[in-house]
Design a protein around this motif. Structure first.
Motif, PDB file in Angstrom:
ATOM      1  N   ILE A 130       0.844  -1.202   0.000  1.00  0.00           N
ATOM      2  CA  ILE A 130       0.000   0.000   0.000  1.00  0.00           C
ATOM      3  C   ILE A 130       0.877   1.249   0.000  1.00  0.00           C
ATOM      4  CG2 ILE A 130      -1.664   1.359   1.330  1.00  0.00           C
ATOM      5  CD1 ILE A 130      -2.856  -1.261   2.342  1.00  0.00           C
ATOM      6  N   GLY A 131       1.844   1.265   0.901  1.00  0.00           N
ATOM      7  CA  GLY A 131       2.730   2.429   0.978  1.00  0.00           C
ATOM      8  C   GLY A 131       3.513   2.643  -0.297  1.00  0.00           C
ATOM      9  N   GLY A 132       4.024   1.549  -0.884  1.00  0.00           N
ATOM     10  CA  GLY A 132       4.796   1.665  -2.116  1.00  0.00           C
ATOM     11  C   GLY A 132       3.987   2.233  -3.262  1.00  0.00           C
ATOM     12  N   VAL A 133       2.736   1.788  -3.406  1.00  0.00           N
ATOM     13  CA  VAL A 133       1.875   2.314  -4.467  1.00  0.00           C
ATOM     14  C   VAL A 133       1.602   3.794  -4.239  1.00  0.00           C
ATOM     15  CG1 VAL A 133      -0.439   2.215  -5.492  1.00  0.00           C
ATOM     16  CG2 VAL A 133       0.814   0.100  -5.033  1.00  0.00           C
ATOM     17  N   PHE A 134       1.262   4.167  -3.004  1.00  0.00           N
ATOM     18  CA  PHE A 134       1.010   5.578  -2.691  1.00  0.00           C
ATOM     19  C   PHE A 134       2.222   6.444  -3.030  1.00  0.00           C
ATOM     20  CE2 PHE A 134      -2.624   5.449   0.670  1.00  0.00           C
ATOM     21  CZ  PHE A 134      -3.434   4.818  -0.263  1.00  0.00           C
ATOM     22  N   ILE A 135       3.415   5.925  -2.766  1.00  0.00           N
ATOM     23  CA  ILE A 135       4.627   6.691  -3.042  1.00  0.00           C
ATOM     24  C   ILE A 135       4.866   6.826  -4.541  1.00  0.00           C
ATOM     25  CG2 ILE A 135       7.155   6.671  -2.860  1.00  0.00           C
ATOM     26  CD1 ILE A 135       6.764   5.317  -0.091  1.00  0.00           C
ATOM     27  N   PHE A 136       4.850   5.705  -5.259  1.00  0.00           N
ATOM     28  CA  PHE A 136       5.376   5.718  -6.619  1.00  0.00           C
ATOM     29  C   PHE A 136       4.399   6.213  -7.679  1.00  0.00           C
ATOM     30  CE2 PHE A 136       8.789   3.346  -4.715  1.00  0.00           C
ATOM     31  CZ  PHE A 136       9.882   3.796  -5.423  1.00  0.00           C
ATOM     32  N   ILE A 137       3.101   6.045  -7.496  1.00  0.00           N
ATOM     33  CA  ILE A 137       2.201   6.598  -8.522  1.00  0.00           C
ATOM     34  C   ILE A 137       2.302   8.124  -8.540  1.00  0.00           C
ATOM     35  CG2 ILE A 137       0.613   4.639  -8.431  1.00  0.00           C
ATOM     36  CD1 ILE A 137      -1.336   6.405  -6.870  1.00  0.00           C
ATOM     37  N   ASN A 138       2.588   8.711  -7.399  1.00  0.00           N
ATOM     38  CA  ASN A 138       2.741  10.169  -7.328  1.00  0.00           C
ATOM     39  C   ASN A 138       4.150  10.603  -7.699  1.00  0.00           C
ATOM     40  OD1 ASN A 138       0.075  11.213  -6.069  1.00  0.00           O
ATOM     41  ND2 ASN A 138       0.617   9.475  -4.779  1.00  0.00           N
ATOM     42  N   PHE A 139       5.138   9.864  -7.234  1.00  0.00           N
ATOM     43  CA  PHE A 139       6.526  10.186  -7.541  1.00  0.00           C
ATOM     44  C   PHE A 139       6.776  10.178  -9.045  1.00  0.00           C
ATOM     45  CE2 PHE A 139      10.826   8.241  -8.250  1.00  0.00           C
ATOM     46  CZ  PHE A 139      11.566   9.372  -7.977  1.00  0.00           C
ATOM     47  N   LEU A 140       6.309   9.140  -9.733  1.00  0.00           N
ATOM     48  CA  LEU A 140       6.528   9.038 -11.170  1.00  0.00           C
ATOM     49  C   LEU A 140       5.796  10.144 -11.922  1.00  0.00           C
ATOM     50  CD1 LEU A 140       6.221   5.164 -11.625  1.00  0.00           C
ATOM     51  CD2 LEU A 140       8.305   6.536 -11.557  1.00  0.00           C
ATOM     52  N   ALA A 141       4.541  10.397 -11.550  1.00  0.00           N
ATOM     53  CA  ALA A 141       3.766  11.424 -12.232  1.00  0.00           C
ATOM     54  C   ALA A 141       4.348  12.814 -11.992  1.00  0.00           C
ATOM     55  CB  ALA A 141       2.311  11.368 -11.771  1.00  0.00           C
ATOM     56  N   LEU A 142       4.789  13.087 -10.772  1.00  0.00           N
ATOM     57  CA  LEU A 142       5.331  14.406 -10.441  1.00  0.00           C
ATOM     58  C   LEU A 142       6.598  14.698 -11.232  1.00  0.00           C
ATOM     59  CD1 LEU A 142       4.783  14.431  -6.578  1.00  0.00           C
ATOM     60  CD2 LEU A 142       3.839  16.093  -8.191  1.00  0.00           C
ATOM     61  N   ARG A 143       7.494  13.739 -11.292  1.00  0.00           N
ATOM     62  CA  ARG A 143       8.753  14.011 -11.979  1.00  0.00           C
ATOM     63  C   ARG A 143       8.549  14.116 -13.490  1.00  0.00           C
ATOM     64  NH1 ARG A 143      11.931   8.214 -11.092  1.00  0.00           N
ATOM     65  NH2 ARG A 143      11.373   7.272 -13.097  1.00  0.00           N
ATOM     66  N   GLN A 144       7.583  13.373 -14.040  1.00  0.00           N
ATOM     67  CA  GLN A 144       7.311  13.467 -15.474  1.00  0.00           C
ATOM     68  C   GLN A 144       6.572  14.752 -15.821  1.00  0.00           C
ATOM     69  OE1 GLN A 144       5.243   9.748 -15.940  1.00  0.00           O
ATOM     70  NE2 GLN A 144       7.113   8.586 -16.365  1.00  0.00           N
ATOM     71  N   SER A 145       5.765  15.251 -14.887  1.00  0.00           N
ATOM     72  CA  SER A 145       4.944  16.425 -15.180  1.00  0.00           C
ATOM     73  C   SER A 145       5.771  17.695 -15.331  1.00  0.00           C
ATOM     74  CB  SER A 145       3.894  16.615 -14.078  1.00  0.00           C
ATOM     75  OG  SER A 145       4.501  16.964 -12.848  1.00  0.00           O
ATOM     76  N   VAL A 146       6.957  17.763 -14.736  1.00  0.00           N
ATOM     77  CA  VAL A 146       7.766  18.982 -14.802  1.00  0.00           C
ATOM     78  C   VAL A 146       8.895  18.878 -15.820  1.00  0.00           C
ATOM     79  CG1 VAL A 146       7.273  19.595 -12.416  1.00  0.00           C
ATOM     80  CG2 VAL A 146       9.295  18.211 -12.919  1.00  0.00           C
ATOM     81  N   THR A 147       8.922  17.809 -16.602  1.00  0.00           N
ATOM     82  CA  THR A 147      10.046  17.561 -17.507  1.00  0.00           C
ATOM     83  C   THR A 147       9.614  17.633 -18.965  1.00  0.00           C
ATOM     84  OG1 THR A 147      11.003  16.060 -15.855  1.00  0.00           O
ATOM     85  CG2 THR A 147      11.911  15.971 -18.090  1.00  0.00           C
ATOM     86  N   PRO A 148      10.250  18.453 -19.792  1.00  0.00           N
ATOM     87  CA  PRO A 148       9.939  18.500 -21.223  1.00  0.00           C
ATOM     88  C   PRO A 148      10.349  17.203 -21.915  1.00  0.00           C
ATOM     89  CG  PRO A 148      11.849  19.852 -20.732  1.00  0.00           C
ATOM     90  CD  PRO A 148      11.286  19.425 -19.410  1.00  0.00           C
ATOM     91  N   GLU A 149       9.686  16.874 -22.985  1.00  0.00           N
ATOM     92  CA  GLU A 149       9.892  15.587 -23.668  1.00  0.00           C
ATOM     93  C   GLU A 149      11.341  15.320 -24.055  1.00  0.00           C
ATOM     94  OE1 GLU A 149      10.261  12.555 -26.599  1.00  0.00           O
ATOM     95  OE2 GLU A 149      10.650  14.683 -26.956  1.00  0.00           O
TER      96      GLU A 149
END
Length: 423
Positions: free
Chosen positions: A331-350
């Motif tokens: 549970i903790g791992g999913v909560f961490i990584f679905i947000n971690f991955l989306a956050l880092r991709q959201s601020v990065t140009p292609e």
């Protein structure tokens, strides 16, 4: 499954044929990964009677390639098409895990071989794993990345429900080395499914492209983005604790709690149960409290699980604590990584995605090797419980400091790419 698909909302990602194919591949390869997750360490712990320190080295060998290869692979990935790398990565891991049953058949399986297999798996995950994350951004709109990562987590969760039980049965019926044959076949099936995906990606490397300069640009991009550094620090600490606990948890189950290989397999179904729950509610929790607080909540849940197992007595309560730990971790791992991955991709140009992904993976995995060695050393020279207690207390302390850090605590929605990074 068909009935559930027919009742999906009209705009659900799984109605998209390309994403659905990717999701199916993730489901199949994740099922195989669950077999290797148990069969490889069980081969070491039960068949080869590995010490905690040897288990620590085995875990470290899977993380070492991230430290050695992440940064150069990021430069390379920004210059090539990602999908072929992803596909051949599945094939390469299939061949690596298949070498173990072959060696076992000829009575040649030993710890050095398992170290090599672990290193190969880590090396492929360093490159193909980063490519897979970028392929997702080529298929799914950025504003739906948290949803996509949650659905991907649901695919792995489904595998985590049936995979460990199947792995336990295969290990009991065939032995741990032969069980790895199933993972090899599943990975080849996954690669075949990925071959049917079409991604429009045209790579036109700049005329003045330079390896070391491009690598430096990727590292500088991450270090100049305060959010990325904050995320790397939080998740890097989690990786250190996770690997310290991972090294000893199977040894704790088999040598302290007295679990059989099959009992370990059934217990690991707790990971699937926790992941499915977190996959269903993770996106909603993230929307409700924000991706930053959701990550912190995930760290707290993991810390509770490891700490509880560290003090649990031998017997039914200890058995329950072991399953609870696996559920909390998932549970903790999913909560961490679905947000971690989306956050880092959201601020990065292609154009920077490959280098950002590899740099971030390098940063968060740097503590993983020391964590594995530390967990193994504590398990061998102090006690198995001490490694679990260290993991639990340390990650809870990390969650406390992350909460005091406004950049994470006040992160209530996905940020947008800053103009200065797209110039």
């Amino acid at each position: 499954m068909l009935r559930q698909f027919l009742h999906l909302p009209r705009n659900d990602l799984l109605r998209d044929r390309i994403y659905r194919r990717l999701w199916t591949s993730i489901l199949i390869s994740s099922f195989g990964a669950q077999i290797t997750l148990l069969a490889l360490p069980l081969t070491a712990a039960v068949l080869l009677h590995a010490t905690p320190s040897q288990m620590g080295i085995l875990t470290m060998m899977e993380t070492l390639p991230f430290v050695l290869l992440s940064l150069p692979s990021g430069v390379w990935l920004d210059r090539v098409k990602k999908l072929p790398i992803y596909i051949w990565g599945e094939v390469a891991i299939s061949l690596a895990v298949f070498s173990v049953p072959v060696a076992w058949y000829f009575n040649m399986v030993n710890m050095p071989l398992l170290y090599v297999v672990g290193f190969v798996i880590g090396a492929v995950n360093t490159t193909a794993g980063s490519a897979a994350q970028i392929v997702l951004t080529q298929i799914v709109p950025r504003e739906r990345l948290v949803e996509a990562h949650a659905k991907n987590a649901l695919a792995t969760s489904g595998a985590e429900i049936g995979g460990p039980a199947a792995a336990g049965m295969l290990v009991k019926l065939l032995s741990a080395p032969l069980a790895l044959c199933a993972d090899a076949l599943l990975l080849l099936s996954s690669a075949a499914i990925l071959r049917g995906i079409r991604v429009d990606e045209v790579r036109k490397p700049a005329q003045d492209a330079h390896f070391w300069r491009d690598l430096k640009e990727g590292v500088q991009f991450v270090f100049r983005e305060p959010l990325l550094l904050s995320l790397a620090a939080a998740v890097g600490l989690w990786e250190l604790c996770y690997n310290a606990a991972l090294v000893v948890q199977i040894l704790f189950a088999t040598r302290v709690l007295g679990f059989s290989e099959q009992a370990v397999g059934f217990s690991y179904m707790g990971i699937g149960l926790g992941s499915i729950f977190a996959s269903f509610v993770g996106h909603r929790v993230s929307q409700r409290i924000g991706p930053g607080p959701c990550m912190i909540l995930g760290m707290i849940i993991c810390g509770i699980g490891w700490s509880a197992l560290a003090v649990a007595p031998v017997g039914p309560l200890g058995d329950f604590a072991f399953i609870l730990m696996l559920i909390c971790y998932s549970i903790g791992g999913v909560f961490i990584f679905i947000n971690f991955l989306a956050l880092r991709q959201s601020v990065t140009p292609e154009p920077m995605l490959g280098r950002m992904t590899s740099t971030m993976r390098w940063l968060i995995v740097l503590p993983a090797g020391p964590g594995a060695l530390l967990g193994g050393w504590m398990g061998e020279h102090i006690s198995l419980r001490s490694a679990l207690a260290f993991a639990g207390i340390t990650v809870l302390a990390g969650a406390f400091f992350a909460w005091r850090h406004k950049r994470i605590r006040e992160l209530r929605k996905l940020p947008e790419i800053r103009q200065q990074h797209t110039d």
